[in-house]
Design an enzyme around this catalytic site. Structure first.
Site, PDB file in Angstrom:
ATOM      1  N   GLU A   1       9.938  -1.314  12.416  1.00  0.00           N
ATOM      2  CA  GLU A   1       9.566  -1.393  11.002  1.00  0.00           C
ATOM      3  C   GLU A   1       9.766  -0.045  10.306  1.00  0.00           C
ATOM      4  O   GLU A   1       9.138   0.257   9.297  1.00  0.00           O
ATOM      5  CB  GLU A   1       8.128  -1.894  10.864  1.00  0.00           C
ATOM      6  CG  GLU A   1       7.977  -3.346  11.302  1.00  0.00           C
ATOM      7  CD  GLU A   1       6.581  -3.908  11.080  1.00  0.00           C
ATOM      8  OE1 GLU A   1       5.784  -3.264  10.371  1.00  0.00           O
ATOM      9  OE2 GLU A   1       6.298  -4.980  11.618  1.00  0.00           O
TER      10      GLU A   1
ATOM     11  N   GLU B   1      -0.003   3.663  10.088  1.00  0.00           N
ATOM     12  CA  GLU B   1       0.110   2.516  11.001  1.00  0.00           C
ATOM     13  C   GLU B   1       1.392   1.763  10.671  1.00  0.00           C
ATOM     14  O   GLU B   1       1.385   0.596  10.298  1.00  0.00           O
ATOM     15  CB  GLU B   1      -1.112   1.603  10.925  1.00  0.00           C
ATOM     16  CG  GLU B   1      -1.492   1.120   9.539  1.00  0.00           C
ATOM     17  CD  GLU B   1      -2.605   0.078   9.575  1.00  0.00           C
ATOM     18  OE1 GLU B   1      -2.778  -0.582  10.622  1.00  0.00           O
ATOM     19  OE2 GLU B   1      -3.301  -0.061   8.566  1.00  0.00           O
TER      20      GLU B   1
END
Length: 805
Positions: free
Chosen positions: A556, A547
């Site tokens: 990210e 995730e």
């Protein structure tokens, strides 16, 4: 929901619900009021059910003094012209001094610091509607500005926190609007701590503006253009945009929006929704009378108000000219005021007579302490849709709050941050479904397992790894998926955060019955899973779960992280969950966000090149919907996993580890070896804007396919997550794990109607970090197949605050 048109506010059905709804703060405004309410009058207003009332800063006596001052100036100018034998049409000497408005006296105002008199809830200051800051007459505009500054300074002295200021009466006079805007900007310096609230009509509906005559309409030709023919719905917003642009988007400037009798199209409602709304004002003429004879609003009005009330800071409302009335000089006809010009003594007599008649008003309200208009608005308050699962107090607090994106590779997150993410059950339910479907199809397709070795070739245990396990929510979901599908697994949990590693060890003992192998490592440095019972054998991963997604999908560094571990995925049958993700963009009008970024830029030089994570709310999507080939939300790029690339290990085998830090090819980023160039991306998107507006930045979103069926010709829907506004309810309703991302523009980009905005964005890397660059160009369509470029933003780059690999 019952229609307001059929409700009797005094009926037994007039009861509040149990679920939480926005609170309606209701005020009372009398457009003809020229005296501040006395404490007794204010109590009557409160007893009628209102929360507050407005109060003029100056009174009729001051108004009379200003009129006499201007008349005296006109007479002096006429005498000067006659003395020199000039014709009246000839312009007098512009160097002659103009009139100077004298300071206030105690007889010029009944507004004063008296919080105790009103029970600690002072009236809201309202600037004089008769001044004309936008007048084309230089003397009138000068006098108006002096009066305005006097009122602002005095209100600030009295402790007012904000002043409502009537907006310009006309939008056609561009010079006047700019003049008005400059006066507002000047007032912020007169009272450095005061907020100004510009009272603007939603659009120029006849009868929606102030009714009081201005100095210009009394002594000169009116500056207000008549509304003939079709009404341009966006001219009032244009004037507001000019005012706040001149004032540099200060966070001390707000708008008070006059609600019209006829609700406008959704595009205009959306535009005002994005603005810093402080008040919504509804005049008596907007109300209808229902079958029972009670005031009510149309369904369109109700829907619009209900929507505007969903802001984190809900706008207050005040009703205009609905009573209760007080016998004051303010109730006189505005025309009579203009013609008669009452003397100071006459005005004083009127004020004295007022007190005798107010007792009658008080007696009436004691018999019915809930005023009918207030009763209806309280009913409307209770009929609002209750707050949804996406409108908890915490999520409301995050509305339009700017947050720096996480850097999970370079920073170790705190437990509270992990806990916030774990409060979203929707995301983890989707992940569990995706893992379960992958396990089920693995068995249906009879795929080999990586646990099978030479010693145990018949093993059917799947090797599952959770990369970046955090505090373990995905580990729990993987175990649940295995249990519900009857799949035997060997589960590995990888986490580089040494603090979260301790938590995972505790979870393994207390919750997972030691079924999980917990490893403290950066996933990119992991040597791979070892077969249970044959620890000397390093094998592959059948299902890799992660995730690592950010608000823009890749921001990210999910691609870089998965590149570092995907060499452990079994080929060709290994699975990555997620299997792909796409980034999407849309240009937005976001004045509140722009103002907040501007405020941050005072201390942070990189504020306007930072991609901010925010729960975007008070925004307007400026691109039109359903334009063939150019939708409102457009895909920028995509990442797919696993992917066959020349990985870092392959590069090191060919060039050696040290070569990573040297320049191998001239085509890669200067100073880099180019091993991450395959994760660079770029896009060029075109958006069509039907109505004119202003763009403050780009809203970024992502979608991800967690798992898509691998069975040939399968008609199964893929398991997806999405934060796209037009897809989230269909694919993962009430998911809260990710907020959108905001790429600001250093300067707002204004565009006319029928414009095209072309957005170019790059995802850049130099093997040690990743950043974004973006620019927007604006084109106007001037013919069927012709357009001209009329504007462009700066090139923005987040390189100085790049995400570190």
């Amino acid at each position: 929901m019952a229609s307001g048109g059929d409700l009797n506010p005094e009926s037994p059905d007039y009861e509040s619900g149990e679920r939480r709804r926005p609170r309606l703060v209701l005020g009372q405004h009398d457009s003809g009021r020229t005296e501040t309410l006395t404490a007794v009058q204010y109590k009557i207003i409160k007893d009628a059910g209102f929360d507050f009332a407005t109060a003029p800063i100056t009174n009729l006596q001051f108004y009379q003094r200003v009129l006499e001052l201007y008349q005296s100036h006109l007479q002096e100018r006429e005498d000067w012209v006659q003395k020199r034998g000039l014709k009246p049409s000839q312009i007098a000497n512009p160097s002659l001094p103009g009139p100077v408005v004298p300071t206030l006296t105690n007889k010029d105002t009944s507004y004063h610091p008296n919080s105790s008199s009103y029970g600690g809830n002072d009236p809201v200051a309202y600037s004089s509607p008769w001044i004309d800051l936008a007048s084309t007459d230089p003397v009138i505009s000068n006098i108006s500005r002096q009066v305005f500054n006097i009122e602002v300074a005095y209100a600030a002295f009295c402790g007012a926190t904000s002043i409502i200021v009537p907006g310009p009466r006309s939008d056609e006079n561009a010079k006047g609007v700019l003049q008005y805007a400059r006066a507002i900007q000047e007032a912020f310096k007169v009272a450095p701590k005061l907020n100004l609230v510009i009272h603007m009509p939603m659009y120029r509906e006849p009868g929606l503006d102030e009714t009081a005559k201005t100095l210009s309409s009394i002594f000169a030709k009116s500056d207000v253009a008549s509304n003939s023919g079709d009404i341009d719905l966006f001219t009032a917003w244009d004037s507001w945009n000019t005012i706040r642009t001149v004032c540099r988007y200060t966070n001390r400037l707000f708008v008070s929006l006059r609600i019209p009798r006829r609700v406008p199209e959704v595009d205009l409602q959306d535009r005002w929704f994005a603005e810093p709304l402080h008040y919504l004002t509804i005049a008596k003429s907007v109300f209808q009378t229902n079958k029972a004879g009670h005031p009510s609003l149309s369904r369109h009005h109700q829907d619009m108000i209900n929507r505007y009330m969903r802001h984190k800071h809900t706008p207050w409302m005040f009703l205009t000219d609905v009573g209760p009335w007080f016998e004051t000089p303010s109730r006189r006809s505005s025309d009579a005021t203009v013609v008669e010009f009452p003397t100071i003594a006459q005005a004083e007599d009127k004020v004295k007579a007022m007190h005798k008649k107010n007792k009658a008003n008080e007696a009436i309200l004691k018999r019915n302490n809930m005023y009918p208009y207030v009763a209806y608005m309280r009913y409307l308050e209770r009929q609002q849709p209750p707050y949804s699962a996406m409108e908890t107090e915490q999520l409301l607090w995050f509305q339009d709050l700017l947050q720096s994106p996480l850097q999970p590779l370079s920073d170790n997150l705190e437990s509270a941050t992990y806990e916030t993410f774990e409060q979203d059950p929707v995301k983890y339910e989707r992940y569990e479904t995706a893992i379960a479907e992958a396990m089920t199809e693995w068995r249906e397709l009879n795929k080999p397992t990586s646990s099978a070795t030479a010693k145990n070739p018949s093993s059917r245990e799947l090797i599952v790894a959770v990369a970046g396990a955090g505090r373990g929510p995905l580990v729990t979901r993987a175990l649940r998926a295995a249990e519900r599908t009857g799949t035997a697994i060997q589960l590995w949990a990888l986490e580089k955060n040494q603090n979260a590693y301790v938590y995972l060890l505790r979870q393994n003992e207390s919750e997972w019955n030691n079924q999980v192998t917990v490893v403290k490592t950066d996933m990119r440095a992991w040597e791979g899973p070892r077969v249970k019972g044959e620890e000397e054998v390093i094998t592959k991963v059948d299902i890799l779960v992660s995730e690592l997604l950010g608000s823009f999908g890749d921001n990210e560094l999910s691609p870089e992280c998965l590149d570092g571990i995907q060499n452990h995925i079994a080929r060709p049958h290994g699975i990555s969950v997620p299997s792909s993700y796409t980034a999407h963009l849309s240009p937005i009008c976001a004045p509140r966000l722009y103002s907040d970024v501007g405020h941050k830029s005072l201390s942070d030089p990189n504020a306007f090149v930072t991609p901010w994570v925010s729960r975007l709310f008070a925004i307007d999507f400026v691109a039109a919907q359903k334009v063939p080939g150019h939708p409102r939300f457009q895909q920028a790029w995509e990442f797919v996993h696993p992917v066959e690339v020349s990985r870092e290990d392959d590069f090191a085998a060919k060039h050696g580890r040290a070569a990573k830090f040297t320049t191998i090819g001239g085509g890669s980023m200067a100073g880099s070896s180019g091993i991450n160039d395959h994760n660079s991306r770029q896009c060029h998107l075109k958006f069509v804007c039907r109505t004119r507006g202003v763009m403050h930045g780009l809203a970024g979103y992502f979608e991800s396919v967690l798992y898509a069926s691998q069975i040939p010709d399968s008609k199964k829907e893929p398991v997806e997550i999405s934060i796209l506004p037009d897809q989230i309810d269909r694919k993962c309703k009430d998911m809260t794990s990710w907020f959108p991302i905001f790429f600001p523009l250093r300067k707002p980009l204004y565009f006319p109607q029928d414009s095209e905005l072309e957005v170019s964005m790059w995802r850049q890397t130099d093997d040690t970090r990743v950043w974004y660059e973006w620019i927007v160009e604006a084109y106007a369509c001037v013919g069927e197949n012709k357009r001209i470029k009329f504007g462009s933003s700066d090139m923005h780059s987040s390189r100085n605050i790049a995400c570190l690999m």
